[in-house]
Motif scaffolding. Sequence first.
Motif, short mmCIF file in Angstrom:
data_model
loop_
_atom_site.label_atom_id
_atom_site.label_comp_id
_atom_site.label_asym_id
_atom_site.label_seq_id
_atom_site.Cartn_x
_atom_site.Cartn_y
_atom_site.Cartn_z
N VAL A 65 0.85 -1.16 -0.11
CA VAL A 65 0.02 0.04 0.11
C VAL A 65 0.83 1.33 0.13
O VAL A 65 0.86 2.15 -0.72
CB VAL A 65 -0.93 -0.20 1.30
CG1 VAL A 65 -1.57 1.39 1.52
CG2 VAL A 65 -2.02 -1.07 1.15
N ALA A 66 2.06 1.20 0.88
CA ALA A 66 2.77 2.47 0.75
C ALA A 66 3.43 2.74 -0.49
O ALA A 66 3.71 3.54 -1.07
CB ALA A 66 3.90 2.26 1.86
N ILE A 67 3.85 1.64 -1.16
CA ILE A 67 4.60 1.59 -2.49
C ILE A 67 3.45 2.19 -3.39
O ILE A 67 3.80 2.95 -4.31
CB ILE A 67 5.18 0.30 -2.83
CG1 ILE A 67 6.33 0.10 -1.82
CG2 ILE A 67 5.56 0.25 -4.23
CD1 ILE A 67 6.94 -1.58 -2.28
N LYS A 68 2.37 1.49 -3.51
CA LYS A 68 1.29 2.10 -4.56
C LYS A 68 1.03 3.53 -4.39
O LYS A 68 1.01 4.27 -5.16
CB LYS A 68 0.02 1.27 -4.46
CG LYS A 68 0.15 -0.19 -5.14
CD LYS A 68 -1.10 -0.91 -4.93
CE LYS A 68 -1.24 -2.15 -5.70
NZ LYS A 68 -2.43 -2.75 -5.80
N GLY B 189 2.93 5.84 -2.86
CA GLY B 189 4.02 6.53 -3.31
C GLY B 189 4.12 6.67 -4.87
O GLY B 189 4.37 7.88 -5.45
N ILE B 190 3.81 5.71 -5.33
CA ILE B 190 3.69 5.64 -7.13
C ILE B 190 2.56 6.79 -7.46
O ILE B 190 2.85 7.42 -8.51
CB ILE B 190 3.64 4.34 -7.63
CG1 ILE B 190 4.83 3.39 -7.49
CG2 ILE B 190 3.56 4.45 -8.86
CD1 ILE B 190 4.59 1.97 -7.52
N ALA B 191 1.58 6.53 -6.77
CA ALA B 191 0.44 7.42 -7.02
C ALA B 191 0.78 8.90 -7.09
O ALA B 191 0.32 9.81 -7.63
CB ALA B 191 -0.84 7.13 -6.36
N LEU B 192 1.48 9.34 -5.67
CA LEU B 192 1.81 10.58 -5.57
C LEU B 192 2.88 10.91 -6.64
O LEU B 192 2.98 12.24 -7.06
CB LEU B 192 2.39 10.70 -4.09
CG LEU B 192 1.41 10.67 -2.87
CD1 LEU B 192 2.06 10.71 -1.69
CD2 LEU B 192 0.45 12.05 -3.27
N ALA B 193 3.80 10.22 -6.99
CA ALA B 193 4.99 10.51 -7.92
C ALA B 193 4.31 10.73 -9.50
O ALA B 193 4.79 11.66 -10.08
CB ALA B 193 5.93 9.38 -8.02
#
Length: 87
Positions: free
Chosen positions: A76-79, A81-85
């Motif tokens: 969830v944290a990686i997703k 982070g990707i979504a924010l990026a």
Amino acid sequence: MTQPTNQEIVQRMSGLETSVDQLIKAVDAMRGELSDVKEGVEETREIVKAWEAVKTGGKFVKWVGALAAAIAAIVVAIKGGIALAIK
């Protein structure tokens, strides 16, 4: 003190034989009860072993659940982070 007669000795010996026979019967009865107790102890040991196995399995499931939750949190944290990026 007078010496016992032969008849008194025979009576005493007869009483002793009766007492010994009763003791033998009591010991035999106790052996049967002891056998029952041994069986009960063995059954209890099996129950304790099964309970320990269940506890160990429960600890493993708890550990796997915590690991799965940690992996899910990382995903969830990686997703996130990707979504924010991407934005």
